[in-house]
Design an enzyme around this catalytic site. Structure first.
Site, PDB file in Angstrom:
ATOM      1  N   TYR A  74      -2.416   2.758 -12.503  1.00 49.36           N
ATOM      2  CA  TYR A  74      -1.344   3.765 -12.375  1.00 49.36           C
ATOM      3  C   TYR A  74       0.044   3.140 -12.231  1.00 49.36           C
ATOM      4  O   TYR A  74       1.019   3.864 -11.971  1.00 49.36           O
ATOM      5  CB  TYR A  74      -1.636   4.744 -11.226  1.00 49.36           C
ATOM      6  CG  TYR A  74      -1.804   4.070  -9.888  1.00 49.36           C
ATOM      7  CD1 TYR A  74      -3.066   3.671  -9.459  1.00 49.36           C
ATOM      8  CD2 TYR A  74      -0.719   3.826  -9.062  1.00 49.36           C
ATOM      9  CE1 TYR A  74      -3.234   3.040  -8.257  1.00 49.36           C
ATOM     10  CE2 TYR A  74      -0.879   3.199  -7.854  1.00 49.36           C
ATOM     11  CZ  TYR A  74      -2.143   2.811  -7.451  1.00 49.36           C
ATOM     12  OH  TYR A  74      -2.305   2.175  -6.254  1.00 49.36           O
ATOM     13  N   ASP A 108     -13.398   6.634  -3.090  1.00 49.65           N
ATOM     14  CA  ASP A 108     -12.912   6.339  -4.456  1.00 49.65           C
ATOM     15  C   ASP A 108     -13.745   7.127  -5.459  1.00 49.65           C
ATOM     16  O   ASP A 108     -13.251   7.558  -6.503  1.00 49.65           O
ATOM     17  CB  ASP A 108     -13.039   4.846  -4.783  1.00 49.65           C
ATOM     18  CG  ASP A 108     -11.986   4.013  -4.076  1.00 49.65           C
ATOM     19  OD1 ASP A 108     -10.921   4.574  -3.747  1.00 49.65           O
ATOM     20  OD2 ASP A 108     -12.234   2.816  -3.848  1.00 49.65           O
ATOM     21  N   ILE A 118      -7.509   4.135 -14.900  1.00 50.43           N
ATOM     22  CA  ILE A 118      -7.331   4.176 -13.441  1.00 50.43           C
ATOM     23  C   ILE A 118      -6.152   3.312 -13.010  1.00 50.43           C
ATOM     24  O   ILE A 118      -5.717   3.382 -11.871  1.00 50.43           O
ATOM     25  CB  ILE A 118      -8.624   3.835 -12.668  1.00 50.43           C
ATOM     26  CG1 ILE A 118      -8.983   2.367 -12.777  1.00 50.43           C
ATOM     27  CG2 ILE A 118      -9.788   4.705 -13.106  1.00 50.43           C
ATOM     28  CD1 ILE A 118      -9.964   1.964 -11.679  1.00 50.43           C
ATOM     29  N   LYS A 165     -13.399  -4.088   2.004  1.00 52.75           N
ATOM     30  CA  LYS A 165     -14.266  -2.921   1.790  1.00 52.75           C
ATOM     31  C   LYS A 165     -15.754  -3.231   2.007  1.00 52.75           C
ATOM     32  O   LYS A 165     -16.481  -2.396   2.540  1.00 52.75           O
ATOM     33  CB  LYS A 165     -14.056  -2.356   0.378  1.00 52.75           C
ATOM     34  CG  LYS A 165     -12.695  -1.706   0.187  1.00 52.75           C
ATOM     35  CD  LYS A 165     -12.585  -1.084  -1.202  1.00 52.75           C
ATOM     36  CE  LYS A 165     -11.223  -0.458  -1.408  1.00 52.75           C
ATOM     37  NZ  LYS A 165     -11.119   0.276  -2.659  1.00 52.75           N
ATOM     38  N   SER A 187       0.837  -1.205   0.000  1.00 48.47           N
ATOM     39  CA  SER A 187       0.000   0.000   0.000  1.00 48.47           C
ATOM     40  C   SER A 187       0.872   1.255   0.000  1.00 48.47           C
ATOM     41  O   SER A 187       1.845   1.360   0.749  1.00 48.47           O
ATOM     42  CB  SER A 187      -0.888   0.018   1.252  1.00 48.47           C
ATOM     43  OG  SER A 187      -1.524   1.275   1.354  1.00 48.47           O
ATOM     44  N   ARG A 234     -15.752  -7.865 -20.023  1.00 50.33           N
ATOM     45  CA  ARG A 234     -15.425  -9.146 -20.664  1.00 50.33           C
ATOM     46  C   ARG A 234     -16.442 -10.227 -20.294  1.00 50.33           C
ATOM     47  O   ARG A 234     -16.941 -10.946 -21.154  1.00 50.33           O
ATOM     48  CB  ARG A 234     -14.019  -9.578 -20.213  1.00 50.33           C
ATOM     49  CG  ARG A 234     -13.612 -10.937 -20.686  1.00 50.33           C
ATOM     50  CD  ARG A 234     -12.267 -11.318 -20.143  1.00 50.33           C
ATOM     51  NE  ARG A 234     -12.231 -11.320 -18.672  1.00 50.33           N
ATOM     52  CZ  ARG A 234     -11.193 -11.710 -17.962  1.00 50.33           C
ATOM     53  NH1 ARG A 234     -10.076 -12.093 -18.555  1.00 50.33           N
ATOM     54  NH2 ARG A 234     -11.233 -11.699 -16.640  1.00 50.33           N
ATOM     55  N   SER A 276      -0.567   4.154   0.709  1.00 56.47           N
ATOM     56  CA  SER A 276      -1.265   5.118   1.568  1.00 56.47           C
ATOM     57  C   SER A 276      -0.382   5.645   2.707  1.00 56.47           C
ATOM     58  O   SER A 276      -0.436   6.843   3.009  1.00 56.47           O
ATOM     59  CB  SER A 276      -2.548   4.490   2.131  1.00 56.47           C
ATOM     60  OG  SER A 276      -3.457   4.284   1.071  1.00 56.47           O
TER      61      SER A 276
END
Ligand code: NAP
Length: 276
Positions: free
Chosen positions: A217, A103, A215, A67, A16, A151, A18
């Site tokens: 990165y 997000d 999105i 989440k 992470s 897909r 963060s």
């Protein structure tokens, strides 16, 4: 007063970025505080969730695979989190645990920062996984129509249930035929991420005013973005989404609303390039 503490909880958590982001903001604002990665297995998440306040945390970020559990366990949730049935930001307020999904904010804040004033009538979203849900929820406030291609059949149709009539689910093979109507093209699939195959798409049918954003990165410039730039289309990478989604949580835990600056971006870019 104890030093304010926040966490990022996930499984695994060691990759992470963060802690780098929040550590930068703590230093920048001269704040005493800590932001700690915590690795919690799924079977232990509920007990971590119920005990974090006793352990001195004011809240924290939640990442894969927790989440959905964080959303279910929270005492209070924002409308955004309810729409996605997933939460990535927790904080204590009035003795209760609140949950949001930032997000959604991060995706649009990145486009706003990179493009200035922008508008789009139709967005073509590739992918219908977890991240696509946040992207679509955000775009519903900013564009008239969203075309979603995935897909695996069925998942795009499921996503269309967010806003019947405004989201048009299509088959993966239909993408080339729908490019001409897209003012904004968004890749939310894992294609183009390092270690994954590139997203093979001939962009020439896109209108010349179209914006292309990814999105993914890692790498910062995906093959899709390189292709868009070669066609002189405006291209926006996904790093800003990661940076902007972090802003609201920092404000809740440490009392200052931080900014996404070139210095922060450079710090995280260097970490990405280092291949950690
Ligand atoms: P996810 O829930 O696992 O969804 C993955 C998506 O990619 C699904 O739509 C999947 O399609 C599609 N996909 C995977 N391989 C594919 C292939 N070979 N061909 C076509 N489609 C393929 O993952 P996620 O959480 O949505 O994350 C997706 C990407 O977004 C990741 O690269 C992640 O790093 C990035 N992300 C970035 C940010 C940010 O802040 N910038 C935030 C979140 C995620 P199927 O349904 O057919 O499997």
């Amino acid at each position: 007063m104890p030093i304010p503490k926040a966490f990022v909880v996930g499984h695994p958590i060691k990759h992470s970025r963060s802690p780098l982001i929040h550590g930068h903001w703590l230093r920048e604002h001269g704040l005493e505080g800590s932001y700690e990665p915590v690795d919690v297995a799924p079977e232990d998440f509920a007990s971590f969730f119920r005990s974090f306040a006793e352990r001195g945390f004011r809240g924290g970020n939640v990442t894969i695979p927790h989440k959905e559990a964080a959303f279910r366990l929270a005492d209070a949730t924002t409308e955004r989190a309810r729409r996605l049935e997933a939460a990535n930001t927790l904080w204590l307020e009035d003795g209760r645990i609140h949950a949001d999904n930032t997000d959604v904010i991060g995706f649009v804040a990145n486009l706003d920062q990179e493009l200035g004033a922008w508008s789009a009538r139709t967005a073509l979203v590739l992918g219908a996984g977890g991240a696509a849900r946040g992207v679509v929820a955000a775009l519903l406030d900013r564009v008239e129509r969203i075309v979603v291609a995935n897909r695996t059949d069925g998942k795009a149709r499921e996503l269309a249930g967010f806003a019947p009539g405004r989201i048009d689910p299509i088959a993966w093979g239909e993408i080339p035929a729908r490019l001409a109507e897209a003012d904004l093209l968004v890749n939310t699939t894992a294609l183009g991420m390092s270690g994954q195959p590139p997203l093979e798409l001939e962009l020439s049918p896109l209108p010349s005013h179209a914006v292309v954003t990814d999105i993914v990165y890692v790498p910062l410039e995906t093959p899709l973005l390189a292709h868009a730039k070669a066609r002189a289309l405006r291209a926006v990478d996904g790093l800003g989404m990661l940076l902007h989604q972090a802003v609201p949580g920092f404000g809740r835990w440490f009392g200052v609303t931080p900014k996404v600056t070139p210095a922060l971006r450079a710090l995280i870019e260097a970490d990405i390039v280092s291949g950690r």
